[in-house]
Design a protein around this motif. Structure first.
Motif, PDB file in Angstrom:
ATOM      1  N   LEU A  87      23.980 -45.498 -46.561  1.00 55.36           N
ATOM      2  CA  LEU A  87      25.171 -44.830 -46.258  1.00 55.36           C
ATOM      3  C   LEU A  87      25.502 -43.707 -46.995  1.00 55.36           C
ATOM      4  O   LEU A  87      26.164 -42.535 -46.865  1.00 55.36           O
ATOM      5  CB  LEU A  87      26.335 -45.909 -46.300  1.00 55.36           C
ATOM      6  CG  LEU A  87      26.203 -46.932 -45.177  1.00 55.36           C
ATOM      7  CD1 LEU A  87      27.005 -48.164 -45.337  1.00 55.36           C
ATOM      8  CD2 LEU A  87      26.651 -46.227 -43.742  1.00 55.36           C
ATOM      9  N   THR A  97      30.775 -46.669 -48.303  1.00 58.80           N
ATOM     10  CA  THR A  97      29.717 -48.081 -48.517  1.00 58.80           C
ATOM     11  C   THR A  97      30.535 -49.220 -47.989  1.00 58.80           C
ATOM     12  O   THR A  97      31.755 -49.183 -47.821  1.00 58.80           O
ATOM     13  CB  THR A  97      29.515 -48.070 -50.031  1.00 58.80           C
ATOM     14  OG1 THR A  97      30.365 -48.256 -50.895  1.00 58.80           O
ATOM     15  CG2 THR A  97      28.460 -46.855 -50.552  1.00 58.80           C
ATOM     16  N   CYS A 117      28.170 -50.262 -39.189  1.00 53.87           N
ATOM     17  CA  CYS A 117      28.884 -49.621 -40.574  1.00 53.87           C
ATOM     18  C   CYS A 117      29.445 -48.380 -40.612  1.00 53.87           C
ATOM     19  O   CYS A 117      30.021 -47.820 -41.230  1.00 53.87           O
ATOM     20  CB  CYS A 117      27.591 -49.464 -41.668  1.00 53.87           C
ATOM     21  SG  CYS A 117      27.036 -51.139 -42.263  1.00 53.87           S
ATOM     22  N   LEU A 118      28.930 -47.608 -39.460  1.00 53.04           N
ATOM     23  CA  LEU A 118      29.387 -46.098 -39.307  1.00 53.04           C
ATOM     24  C   LEU A 118      30.842 -45.972 -38.583  1.00 53.04           C
ATOM     25  O   LEU A 118      30.667 -46.695 -37.407  1.00 53.04           O
ATOM     26  CB  LEU A 118      28.092 -45.224 -38.665  1.00 53.04           C
ATOM     27  CG  LEU A 118      26.886 -45.227 -39.521  1.00 53.04           C
ATOM     28  CD1 LEU A 118      25.900 -44.468 -38.589  1.00 53.04           C
ATOM     29  CD2 LEU A 118      27.234 -44.397 -40.634  1.00 53.04           C
ATOM     30  N   ILE A 120      23.619 -50.884 -38.837  1.00 47.60           N
ATOM     31  CA  ILE A 120      24.177 -49.553 -39.036  1.00 47.60           C
ATOM     32  C   ILE A 120      25.347 -48.990 -38.082  1.00 47.60           C
ATOM     33  O   ILE A 120      26.116 -48.431 -38.496  1.00 47.60           O
ATOM     34  CB  ILE A 120      22.816 -48.651 -39.080  1.00 47.60           C
ATOM     35  CG1 ILE A 120      21.832 -49.099 -40.074  1.00 47.60           C
ATOM     36  CG2 ILE A 120      23.328 -47.306 -39.056  1.00 47.60           C
ATOM     37  CD1 ILE A 120      22.368 -49.147 -41.630  1.00 47.60           C
ATOM     38  N   PHE A 144      28.718 -41.464 -46.010  1.00 50.92           N
ATOM     39  CA  PHE A 144      29.443 -42.302 -45.591  1.00 50.92           C
ATOM     40  C   PHE A 144      30.070 -43.152 -46.635  1.00 50.92           C
ATOM     41  O   PHE A 144      29.237 -43.294 -47.596  1.00 50.92           O
ATOM     42  CB  PHE A 144      28.940 -43.103 -44.386  1.00 50.92           C
ATOM     43  CG  PHE A 144      28.604 -42.072 -43.305  1.00 50.92           C
ATOM     44  CD1 PHE A 144      29.662 -41.551 -42.540  1.00 50.92           C
ATOM     45  CD2 PHE A 144      27.321 -41.816 -42.858  1.00 50.92           C
ATOM     46  CE1 PHE A 144      29.254 -40.672 -41.189  1.00 50.92           C
ATOM     47  CE2 PHE A 144      26.813 -40.932 -41.856  1.00 50.92           C
ATOM     48  CZ  PHE A 144      28.017 -40.437 -40.883  1.00 50.92           C
ATOM     49  N   THR A 194      21.580 -51.004 -47.336  1.00 53.62           N
ATOM     50  CA  THR A 194      22.586 -50.239 -46.414  1.00 53.62           C
ATOM     51  C   THR A 194      23.468 -49.239 -47.095  1.00 53.62           C
ATOM     52  O   THR A 194      23.652 -48.134 -46.669  1.00 53.62           O
ATOM     53  CB  THR A 194      23.385 -51.653 -45.898  1.00 53.62           C
ATOM     54  OG1 THR A 194      22.678 -52.418 -45.056  1.00 53.62           O
ATOM     55  CG2 THR A 194      24.522 -51.069 -44.992  1.00 53.62           C
ATOM     56  N   ASN A 195      23.975 -49.632 -48.322  1.00 56.23           N
ATOM     57  CA  ASN A 195      25.048 -48.766 -48.835  1.00 56.23           C
ATOM     58  C   ASN A 195      24.054 -47.550 -49.485  1.00 56.23           C
ATOM     59  O   ASN A 195      24.576 -46.323 -49.769  1.00 56.23           O
ATOM     60  CB  ASN A 195      25.523 -49.462 -50.123  1.00 56.23           C
ATOM     61  CG  ASN A 195      26.628 -50.102 -49.683  1.00 56.23           C
ATOM     62  OD1 ASN A 195      27.236 -50.106 -48.590  1.00 56.23           O
ATOM     63  ND2 ASN A 195      27.272 -50.968 -50.315  1.00 56.23           N
ATOM     64  N   CYS A 215      20.753 -42.196 -40.289  1.00 60.31           N
ATOM     65  CA  CYS A 215      21.207 -43.341 -41.080  1.00 60.31           C
ATOM     66  C   CYS A 215      20.486 -44.579 -41.054  1.00 60.31           C
ATOM     67  O   CYS A 215      19.902 -45.325 -42.061  1.00 60.31           O
ATOM     68  CB  CYS A 215      22.453 -43.721 -41.062  1.00 60.31           C
ATOM     69  SG  CYS A 215      23.313 -44.556 -42.281  1.00 60.31           S
TER      70      CYS A 215
END
Length: 220
Positions: free
Chosen positions: A30, A37, A58-59, A55, A35, A26-27, A71
Protein backbone atom coordinates in the motif's frame (compact mmCIF):
# COMPACT_ATOMS: atom_id res chain seq x y z
CA UNK A 1 -20.75 -41.08 9.01
CA UNK A 2 -17.73 -42.93 7.67
CA UNK A 3 -14.70 -42.69 9.92
CA UNK A 4 -12.07 -40.37 8.52
CA UNK A 5 -8.78 -41.32 6.99
CA UNK A 6 -7.59 -37.79 6.30
CA UNK A 7 -7.61 -34.35 7.89
CA UNK A 8 -7.63 -31.25 5.71
CA UNK A 9 -6.40 -28.12 7.46
CA UNK A 10 -6.72 -24.48 6.65
CA UNK A 11 -3.34 -22.75 7.09
CA UNK A 12 -3.53 -19.10 8.18
CA UNK A 13 -5.07 -18.82 11.64
CA UNK A 14 -5.33 -22.59 11.99
CA UNK A 15 -1.84 -24.10 11.81
CA UNK A 16 0.25 -20.95 11.43
CA UNK A 17 0.01 -17.49 12.93
CA UNK A 18 0.77 -15.54 9.75
CA UNK A 19 -1.03 -12.33 10.65
CA UNK A 20 1.91 -10.03 11.32
CA UNK A 21 3.68 -10.95 8.08
CA UNK A 22 0.44 -10.56 6.11
CA UNK A 23 -0.22 -7.18 7.73
CA UNK A 24 3.30 -5.85 7.20
CA UNK A 25 3.43 -7.08 3.58
CA UNK A 26 0.04 -5.51 2.87
CA UNK A 27 1.21 -2.16 4.20
CA UNK A 28 4.47 -2.32 2.26
CA UNK A 29 2.46 -2.74 -0.93
CA UNK A 30 0.00 0.00 0.00
CA UNK A 31 2.79 2.43 0.87
CA UNK A 32 4.64 1.76 -2.38
CA UNK A 33 1.46 2.50 -4.30
CA UNK A 34 0.78 5.66 -2.32
CA UNK A 35 -2.23 4.46 -0.32
CA UNK A 36 -3.10 4.69 3.36
CA UNK A 37 -1.88 1.76 5.41
CA UNK A 38 -4.20 -0.50 7.41
CA UNK A 39 -4.21 -1.58 11.04
CA UNK A 40 -3.39 -5.16 12.01
CA UNK A 41 -6.99 -5.65 13.14
CA UNK A 42 -8.30 -4.48 9.77
CA UNK A 43 -6.08 -6.95 7.95
CA UNK A 44 -7.17 -9.69 10.36
CA UNK A 45 -10.75 -9.12 9.26
CA UNK A 46 -9.85 -8.78 5.57
CA UNK A 47 -7.95 -12.08 5.14
CA UNK A 48 -9.46 -15.48 4.41
CA UNK A 49 -10.73 -15.12 0.86
CA UNK A 50 -7.47 -14.85 -1.06
CA UNK A 51 -4.93 -12.15 -1.87
CA UNK A 52 -7.14 -10.44 -4.43
CA UNK A 53 -9.96 -9.82 -2.00
CA UNK A 54 -7.52 -8.70 0.71
CA UNK A 55 -6.13 -5.95 -1.53
CA UNK A 56 -9.58 -5.10 -2.85
CA UNK A 57 -10.77 -4.51 0.70
CA UNK A 58 -7.74 -2.30 1.44
CA UNK A 59 -8.01 0.02 -1.56
CA UNK A 60 -10.41 2.92 -2.05
CA UNK A 61 -12.71 1.82 -4.85
CA UNK A 62 -11.65 -1.78 -4.47
CA UNK A 63 -10.95 -3.64 -7.69
CA UNK A 64 -12.06 -0.60 -9.69
CA UNK A 65 -9.06 1.31 -8.38
CA UNK A 66 -6.69 1.84 -11.34
CA UNK A 67 -3.73 0.66 -9.26
CA UNK A 68 -5.40 -2.51 -7.98
CA UNK A 69 -3.40 -4.87 -10.21
CA UNK A 70 -0.12 -3.16 -9.39
CA UNK A 71 -0.80 -3.26 -5.67
CA UNK A 72 -1.81 -6.93 -5.75
CA UNK A 73 1.37 -7.81 -7.63
CA UNK A 74 3.44 -5.87 -5.11
CA UNK A 75 1.72 -7.59 -2.19
CA UNK A 76 2.52 -11.02 -3.62
CA UNK A 77 6.14 -9.97 -4.09
CA UNK A 78 6.55 -8.45 -0.63
CA UNK A 79 4.81 -11.36 1.07
CA UNK A 80 7.10 -13.78 -0.72
CA UNK A 81 10.04 -11.84 0.71
CA UNK A 82 8.69 -11.55 4.27
CA UNK A 83 6.48 -14.58 4.92
CA UNK A 84 8.99 -16.10 7.39
CA UNK A 85 9.75 -12.95 9.39
CA UNK A 86 7.26 -13.54 12.21
CA UNK A 87 5.22 -16.57 11.13
CA UNK A 88 5.23 -19.51 13.52
CA UNK A 89 3.04 -22.56 14.22
CA UNK A 90 0.51 -22.07 16.99
CA UNK A 91 1.34 -23.70 20.31
CA UNK A 92 0.82 -27.46 20.16
CA UNK A 93 0.33 -27.66 16.39
CA UNK A 94 3.49 -29.59 15.61
CA UNK A 95 2.86 -32.18 18.32
CA UNK A 96 -0.74 -32.55 17.18
CA UNK A 97 0.32 -33.16 13.57
CA UNK A 98 2.95 -35.66 14.71
CA UNK A 99 0.33 -37.56 16.72
CA UNK A 100 -1.99 -37.75 13.73
CA UNK A 101 0.78 -38.83 11.38
CA UNK A 102 1.86 -41.61 13.76
CA UNK A 103 -1.71 -42.93 13.66
CA UNK A 104 -1.46 -43.16 9.87
CA UNK A 105 -3.80 -40.23 9.26
CA UNK A 106 -3.19 -38.48 5.95
CA UNK A 107 -2.76 -34.72 6.26
CA UNK A 108 -3.24 -31.97 3.71
CA UNK A 109 -3.46 -28.18 3.79
CA UNK A 110 -6.04 -26.29 1.74
CA UNK A 111 -5.73 -22.51 1.75
CA UNK A 112 -6.85 -19.40 -0.11
CA UNK A 113 -3.41 -17.82 0.11
CA UNK A 114 -1.21 -17.95 -3.04
CA UNK A 115 -0.23 -21.49 -3.97
CA UNK A 116 3.52 -20.78 -3.96
CA UNK A 117 3.34 -19.50 -0.39
CA UNK A 118 1.21 -22.41 0.85
CA UNK A 119 3.55 -25.00 -0.60
CA UNK A 120 6.70 -23.25 0.61
CA UNK A 121 5.42 -22.62 4.14
CA UNK A 122 4.29 -26.23 4.54
CA UNK A 123 7.58 -27.50 3.13
CA UNK A 124 9.52 -25.44 5.65
CA UNK A 125 7.25 -25.69 8.69
CA UNK A 126 5.76 -29.19 8.42
CA UNK A 127 8.10 -31.21 6.19
CA UNK A 128 7.38 -34.63 7.72
CA UNK A 129 3.65 -34.41 8.40
CA UNK A 130 1.86 -32.43 5.66
CA UNK A 131 1.96 -34.52 2.50
CA UNK A 132 -0.10 -32.24 0.24
CA UNK A 133 -0.54 -28.45 0.17
CA UNK A 134 -2.93 -26.60 -2.13
CA UNK A 135 -3.31 -22.82 -2.43
CA UNK A 136 -4.98 -20.30 -4.69
CA UNK A 137 -4.24 -20.74 -8.38
CA UNK A 138 -5.77 -19.69 -11.68
CA UNK A 139 -8.66 -21.75 -12.97
CA UNK A 140 -9.58 -23.25 -9.60
CA UNK A 141 -12.33 -21.74 -7.46
CA UNK A 142 -11.25 -20.58 -4.03
CA UNK A 143 -12.88 -21.63 -0.79
CA UNK A 144 -15.74 -21.63 0.13
CA UNK A 145 -16.17 -23.48 -3.17
CA UNK A 146 -15.34 -27.16 -2.54
CA UNK A 147 -12.90 -27.48 -5.47
CA UNK A 148 -9.62 -27.40 -3.53
CA UNK A 149 -11.02 -29.70 -0.83
CA UNK A 150 -12.06 -32.18 -3.50
CA UNK A 151 -8.62 -31.90 -5.11
CA UNK A 152 -6.96 -32.59 -1.76
CA UNK A 153 -9.03 -35.73 -1.23
CA UNK A 154 -8.07 -36.98 -4.68
CA UNK A 155 -4.43 -36.15 -4.05
CA UNK A 156 -4.43 -38.07 -0.78
CA UNK A 157 -6.18 -41.03 -2.37
CA UNK A 158 -9.23 -40.96 -0.11
CA UNK A 159 -12.94 -40.42 -0.59
CA UNK A 160 -14.35 -37.03 0.31
CA UNK A 161 -16.52 -38.57 3.03
CA UNK A 162 -13.35 -39.94 4.64
CA UNK A 163 -12.06 -36.39 5.24
CA UNK A 164 -12.45 -34.05 8.20
CA UNK A 165 -11.92 -30.33 7.67
CA UNK A 166 -10.36 -27.97 10.24
CA UNK A 167 -10.35 -24.17 10.01
CA UNK A 168 -10.61 -20.91 11.92
CA UNK A 169 -13.12 -18.83 9.95
CA UNK A 170 -16.60 -18.58 8.53
CA UNK A 171 -15.07 -19.35 5.12
CA UNK A 172 -13.93 -22.72 6.46
CA UNK A 173 -17.33 -23.55 7.95
CA UNK A 174 -18.95 -22.81 4.60
CA UNK A 175 -16.28 -24.71 2.67
CA UNK A 176 -16.85 -27.89 4.66
CA UNK A 177 -20.61 -27.53 4.25
CA UNK A 178 -20.26 -27.11 0.49
CA UNK A 179 -18.06 -30.21 0.34
CA UNK A 180 -20.45 -32.18 2.54
CA UNK A 181 -17.85 -33.10 5.16
CA UNK A 182 -17.46 -32.65 8.91
CA UNK A 183 -15.95 -29.38 10.10
CA UNK A 184 -14.09 -28.71 13.34
CA UNK A 185 -13.40 -25.04 14.01
CA UNK A 186 -10.62 -23.53 16.13
CA UNK A 187 -10.96 -20.41 18.26
CA UNK A 188 -7.30 -19.32 18.37
CA UNK A 189 -7.13 -17.93 14.83
CA UNK A 190 -8.33 -14.86 12.98
CA UNK A 191 -12.00 -15.04 14.00
CA UNK A 192 -13.67 -15.03 17.41
CA UNK A 193 -15.66 -17.90 18.90
CA UNK A 194 -18.76 -15.71 18.55
CA UNK A 195 -18.12 -15.17 14.83
CA UNK A 196 -17.65 -18.91 14.34
CA UNK A 197 -20.90 -19.72 16.11
CA UNK A 198 -22.70 -17.10 14.03
CA UNK A 199 -21.31 -18.77 10.90
CA UNK A 200 -22.79 -22.10 11.99
CA UNK A 201 -19.80 -23.81 13.61
CA UNK A 202 -20.95 -26.81 15.62
CA UNK A 203 -17.69 -28.04 17.15
CA UNK A 204 -15.04 -25.53 18.28
CA UNK A 205 -11.67 -26.40 19.81
CA UNK A 206 -9.97 -23.89 22.09
CA UNK A 207 -6.51 -25.51 22.09
CA UNK A 208 -4.62 -28.18 20.17
CA UNK A 209 -5.16 -30.85 22.81
CA UNK A 210 -8.90 -30.46 22.47
CA UNK A 211 -8.64 -30.45 18.68
CA UNK A 212 -6.58 -33.65 18.74
CA UNK A 213 -9.19 -35.35 20.90
CA UNK A 214 -11.93 -34.38 18.43
CA UNK A 215 -9.84 -35.59 15.51
CA UNK A 216 -8.93 -38.90 17.15
CA UNK A 217 -12.63 -39.55 17.61
CA UNK A 218 -13.33 -38.56 14.01
CA UNK A 219 -10.66 -40.68 12.38
CA UNK A 220 -11.29 -43.77 14.53
Amino acid sequence: MTKGKAVLFDLDGTLLNTLEDLWRSTNLALEECGFQTRTEEEVRNFVGNGAGLLIRRCLPGGEENPRFGECLKLFRKRYGEHMYDHTRPYEGVEDMLDSLAKRGVRIAVVSNKPDFAVKELCRQMFPSTVSLAIGESEGVRRKPAPDTVEAAARGLGVRLDECVYVGDSEVDVETAANAGIRCISVSWGFRSREALKKAGAVQIADHCGELLAYLEEAVG
